[in-house]
Write a protein that holds these residues in place. Structure first.
Motif, PDB file in Angstrom:
ATOM      1  N   ASP A   1      -3.581   5.601  -1.015  1.00 13.55           N
ATOM      2  CA  ASP A   1      -4.388   4.451  -1.433  1.00 13.55           C
ATOM      3  C   ASP A   1      -5.660   4.423  -0.595  1.00 13.55           C
ATOM      4  O   ASP A   1      -5.675   4.855   0.574  1.00 13.55           O
ATOM      5  N   ILE A   2      -6.723   3.902  -1.172  1.00 10.59           N
ATOM      6  CA  ILE A   2      -8.018   3.844  -0.488  1.00 10.59           C
ATOM      7  C   ILE A   2      -8.135   2.510   0.249  1.00 10.59           C
ATOM      8  O   ILE A   2      -7.857   1.442  -0.320  1.00 10.59           O
ATOM      9  N   LEU A   3      -8.546   2.574   1.499  1.00  7.62           N
ATOM     10  CA  LEU A   3      -8.726   1.379   2.323  1.00  7.62           C
ATOM     11  C   LEU A   3     -10.165   0.880   2.182  1.00  7.62           C
ATOM     12  O   LEU A   3     -11.111   1.636   2.407  1.00  7.62           O
ATOM     13  N   CYS A   4     -10.311  -0.383   1.815  1.00  7.47           N
ATOM     14  CA  CYS A   4     -11.632  -0.963   1.548  1.00  7.47           C
ATOM     15  C   CYS A   4     -11.889  -2.169   2.448  1.00  7.47           C
ATOM     16  O   CYS A   4     -10.969  -2.909   2.788  1.00  7.47           O
TER      17      CYS A   4
ATOM     18  N   THR B   1      -6.386  -2.456  -0.015  1.00  6.34           N
ATOM     19  CA  THR B   1      -6.184  -1.093  -0.498  1.00  6.34           C
ATOM     20  C   THR B   1      -6.142  -1.106  -2.020  1.00  6.34           C
ATOM     21  O   THR B   1      -5.696  -2.074  -2.634  1.00  6.34           O
TER      22      THR B   1
ATOM     23  N   PHE C   1      -2.804   4.614   8.555  1.00 11.31           N
ATOM     24  CA  PHE C   1      -4.147   4.617   7.968  1.00 11.31           C
ATOM     25  C   PHE C   1      -5.076   5.506   8.783  1.00 11.31           C
ATOM     26  O   PHE C   1      -5.049   5.497  10.016  1.00 11.31           O
TER      27      PHE C   1
ATOM     28  N   HIS D   1      -8.095   5.754   4.255  1.00 12.11           N
ATOM     29  CA  HIS D   1      -7.029   5.910   3.279  1.00 12.11           C
ATOM     30  C   HIS D   1      -5.672   5.802   3.964  1.00 12.11           C
ATOM     31  O   HIS D   1      -5.550   5.974   5.184  1.00 12.11           O
ATOM     32  N   ALA D   2      -4.671   5.492   3.140  1.00 12.17           N
ATOM     33  CA  ALA D   2      -3.303   5.419   3.644  1.00 12.17           C
ATOM     34  C   ALA D   2      -2.716   6.821   3.745  1.00 12.17           C
ATOM     35  O   ALA D   2      -3.048   7.715   2.961  1.00 12.17           O
TER      36      ALA D   2
ATOM     37  N   SER E   1       0.830  -1.198   0.000  1.00 10.60           N
ATOM     38  CA  SER E   1       0.000   0.000   0.000  1.00 10.60           C
ATOM     39  C   SER E   1       0.867   1.251   0.000  1.00 10.60           C
ATOM     40  O   SER E   1       1.879   1.317   0.698  1.00 10.60           O
TER      41      SER E   1
END
Length: 344
Positions: free
Chosen positions: A164-167, A294, A254, A314-315, A160
């Motif tokens: 980056d988007i955390l999902c 991510t 995060f 997000h990161a 990551s």
């Protein structure tokens, strides 16, 4: 002078794993990744082979007073398949080993195996062997899984990058709250064996505990959308704990948004009924076996309308740490209090 004694509970599960990994050298060039991810990675011609194993122990991981044997068999397979999913791979073969006490009949083991066969069918894996032995106490189940992944699709816990988007998939906290319901009904039954369990209004969360699903459907969908997550793992020990794992391996922090955490209404309402904080259940409950991953910002449009993938954070740079951004905008340091298998 007495020898120094370090209690395993002082180390914790992950501390023990780190200690055991010390000094282990990889002797074969085909071993790409050893200890430290959801599965080991081995070079196999045009792809990587994935290998993982999980053990379920009676009295630690399950209670047969309320866990039906077919559900237990299904869960034993699903939790292993989930590890392969977490590497963005496809499971193919499993072996099943069991230690059995003499209180188990042939019919009981057939019931257990019926759940394993159902899971093997659902996840398109083959049961190819294993081992059985005697146990002087309870039931122990150990399942190993072999899978594969294309070399350009492999996803580790590391990878990551900033922004980056955390999902997270599905909903979280249900398995933990389902366990609270089952434990309460067990105590009620022990106090009065004439009482019938009251589980009708808790069916979803009880199912989340007793018979979780591995999210291979998401892996297939990501492949169809040509999305390779930058990092990923499954959520087995609580969301907060897994966020810390991704943070450690990817060397990023995060930010997680409280108002974006996915929680089912039944989970929320039942947590309140038990005087538990629903958000704490989501962050620290464990055993949901959803996926945490991510993606790059440019992949967001491909997933923004997906009903079962939630953008929870997000990161950010590592020095900013791992924080929970509350509904009123406060930044609270994230704490991982997930379930530790070695604590008493």
């Amino acid at each position: 002078m007495a020898e120094k004694r370090t209690e395993l509970s002082d180390l914790g599960e992950f501390g023990l794993i780190d200690k055991l990994a010390e000094g282990i050298s990889l002797n074969n060039s085909s071993t790409v990744k050893g200890i430290g991810d959801d599965a080991a990675v081995v070079e196999k011609d045009e792809h990587f082979a994935l290998l993982s194993t999980d053990m379920l122990v009676e009295g630690i991981h399950f209670d047969l007073s309320y866990c039906p044997l077919p559900h237990l068999g299904y869960k034993a397979v699903a939790v292993n398949v989930s590890d392969i999913a977490a590497m963005n791979g496809k499971p193919e073969q499993i072996t099943v080993s069991m230690a059995l006490s003499n209180r188990f009949s042939l019919e009981a083991i057939e019931a257990l195996y019926s759940g394993m066969k159902a899971a093997a069918n659902d996840y398109n894996v083959d049961i190819v062997g294993g081992d059985t032995t005697a146990s002087k106490s309870g039931l122990v189940i150990s399942v190993s899984v072999l899978g594969q992944v294309a070399k350009n699709k492999i996803t580790y816990r590391k990878g990551s990058g900033q922004n980056d988007i955390l999902c997270a998939t599905g909903d979280l906290g249900g398995a933990f709250i389902g366990l609270q319901v089952l434990e309460r009904e067990k105590q009620t039954f022990l106090a009065n064996p004439d009482m019938q369990p009251q589980l009708d209004k808790y069916q979803y969360i009880v199912q989340r505990q007793l018979k979780p699903s591995a999210r291979m459907d998401i892996i297939h969908e990501l492949k169809e959308l040509d999305i390779v997550p930058t990092s990923m793992m499954d959520i087995s020990d609580g969301l907060a704990s897994e966020v810390f794992h991704l943070s450690k391996h990817s060397q990023v922090g995060f930010a997680v948004y409280e108002d974006q955490l996915p929680i089912d209404k039944q989970t929320y309402d039942t947590a309140v009924e038990f005087n538990l904080d629903p958000i704490t259940a989501v962050l620290n409950g464990g055993e949901d076996y959803e996926l945490l991953f991510t993606i790059k910002q440019e992949d967001h449009p491909k997933l923004e309308k997906h009903r079962d993938i939630h953008f929870i954070g997000h990161a950010q740079t590592l020095d900013k740490g791992n924080v929970l951004i509350t509904k009123n905008g406060n930044h609270v340091p994230l704490k991982a209090q997930g379930w530790d298998h070695l604590s008493s």
